[in-house]
Design a protein around this motif. Structure first.
Motif, PDB file in Angstrom:
ATOM      1  N   GLU A  36       0.840  -1.195   0.000  1.00  0.00           N
ATOM      2  CA  GLU A  36       0.000   0.000   0.000  1.00  0.00           C
ATOM      3  C   GLU A  36       0.875   1.244   0.000  1.00  0.00           C
ATOM      4  OE1 GLU A  36      -2.790  -0.050   3.208  1.00  0.00           O
ATOM      5  OE2 GLU A  36      -3.205  -2.177   2.926  1.00  0.00           O
ATOM      6  N   GLN A  37       0.571   2.184  -0.865  1.00  0.00           N
ATOM      7  CA  GLN A  37       1.359   3.411  -0.928  1.00  0.00           C
ATOM      8  C   GLN A  37       1.247   4.225   0.351  1.00  0.00           C
ATOM      9  OE1 GLN A  37       0.046   5.506  -4.378  1.00  0.00           O
ATOM     10  NE2 GLN A  37       1.474   4.451  -5.715  1.00  0.00           N
ATOM     11  N   SER A  38       0.162   4.078   1.075  1.00  0.00           N
ATOM     12  CA  SER A  38      -0.031   4.873   2.288  1.00  0.00           C
ATOM     13  C   SER A  38       0.876   4.432   3.432  1.00  0.00           C
ATOM     14  CB  SER A  38      -1.493   4.805   2.731  1.00  0.00           C
ATOM     15  OG  SER A  38      -1.825   3.478   3.075  1.00  0.00           O
ATOM     16  N   SER A  39       1.651   3.362   3.252  1.00  0.00           N
ATOM     17  CA  SER A  39       2.502   2.869   4.325  1.00  0.00           C
ATOM     18  C   SER A  39       3.895   3.498   4.315  1.00  0.00           C
ATOM     19  CB  SER A  39       2.626   1.351   4.237  1.00  0.00           C
ATOM     20  OG  SER A  39       3.379   0.991   3.103  1.00  0.00           O
ATOM     21  N   TYR A  40       4.190   4.390   3.389  1.00  0.00           N
ATOM     22  CA  TYR A  40       5.506   5.006   3.284  1.00  0.00           C
ATOM     23  C   TYR A  40       5.511   6.381   3.946  1.00  0.00           C
ATOM     24  CZ  TYR A  40       6.453   1.426  -0.184  1.00  0.00           C
ATOM     25  OH  TYR A  40       6.623   0.230  -0.813  1.00  0.00           O
TER      26      TYR A  40
END
Length: 189
Positions: A36-40
């Protein structure tokens, strides 16, 4: 994602000659949500006069929007999210091990989110704030590289009533003791 990594590499390249090692720029990833991109998150740490205390600042940005055009109909949907965080961290030494440290700290954060559904012409705006107590361990395998693993809790305060699904829907105060496990790789300069 590519823009985030490019930004980190550019900052790292610009700071190669500064060798005081009081600053750190790190990329932090939640391994359980790796796809998930939101985890960076991009994290900056600055050592204070006392090397055991550090100031922390973080940024997470996710832009996930879609535009669809069919004949004469046009629809937009998606979300734009960002988190800003600031905090303090205390390093705890482990005996004679100079390259390995335990640390504890707390970050306060502001979360903002714009959501648009395909059948609406406006973005819904949602925000919340809170504190994330954290504990972790860091290791410096090389002179300018730091690896870290930290566990974060989440104490969230929500002053809005959500009309869309979300983690904090219809809950004013939430506490999640094991909210996130984070792995980081940082560059010291």
């Amino acid at each position: 994602m590519r823009k985030t990594i490019t930004l980190i590499l550019c900052i790292t390249g610009l700071c190669l000659f500064a060798q005081s090692k009081k600053n750190e720029v790190a990329l932090v990833v939640a391994p359980l949500k790796f796809k998930e991109q939101s985890s960076y998150q991009v994290l900056y740490r600055r050592s204070l006069a006392n090397d055991d205390l550090k100031l922390r600042g973080g940024l997470r940005l996710l832009i996930d929007t879609d535009k669809e055009i069919r004949d004469t109909l046009e629809s937009n949907q998606g979300s734009v999210q960002f988190d800003l965080s600031a905090g303090i961290q205390k390093d705890l030494s482990i005996g004679d091990l100079d390259n390995l440290n335990l640390y504890t700290g707390v970050d306060v954060y502001f979360n903002s989110e714009f959501n648009q559904k395909s059948y609406e012409a406006y973005y819904g705006y949602y925000w919340s704030f809170g504190a994330k107590p954290l504990a972790g361990i860091s290791y410096e395998p090389f002179d300018n590289i730091r690896l870290s693993l930290e566990s974060r809790a989440n104490f969230n305060i929500n002053l809005q009533q959500y009309s869309a699904p979300g983690l904090n829907k219809d809950e004013r105060i939430t506490f999640r003791p094991l909210d996130q496990l984070a792995i980081g790789i940082g560059y010291l300069f």
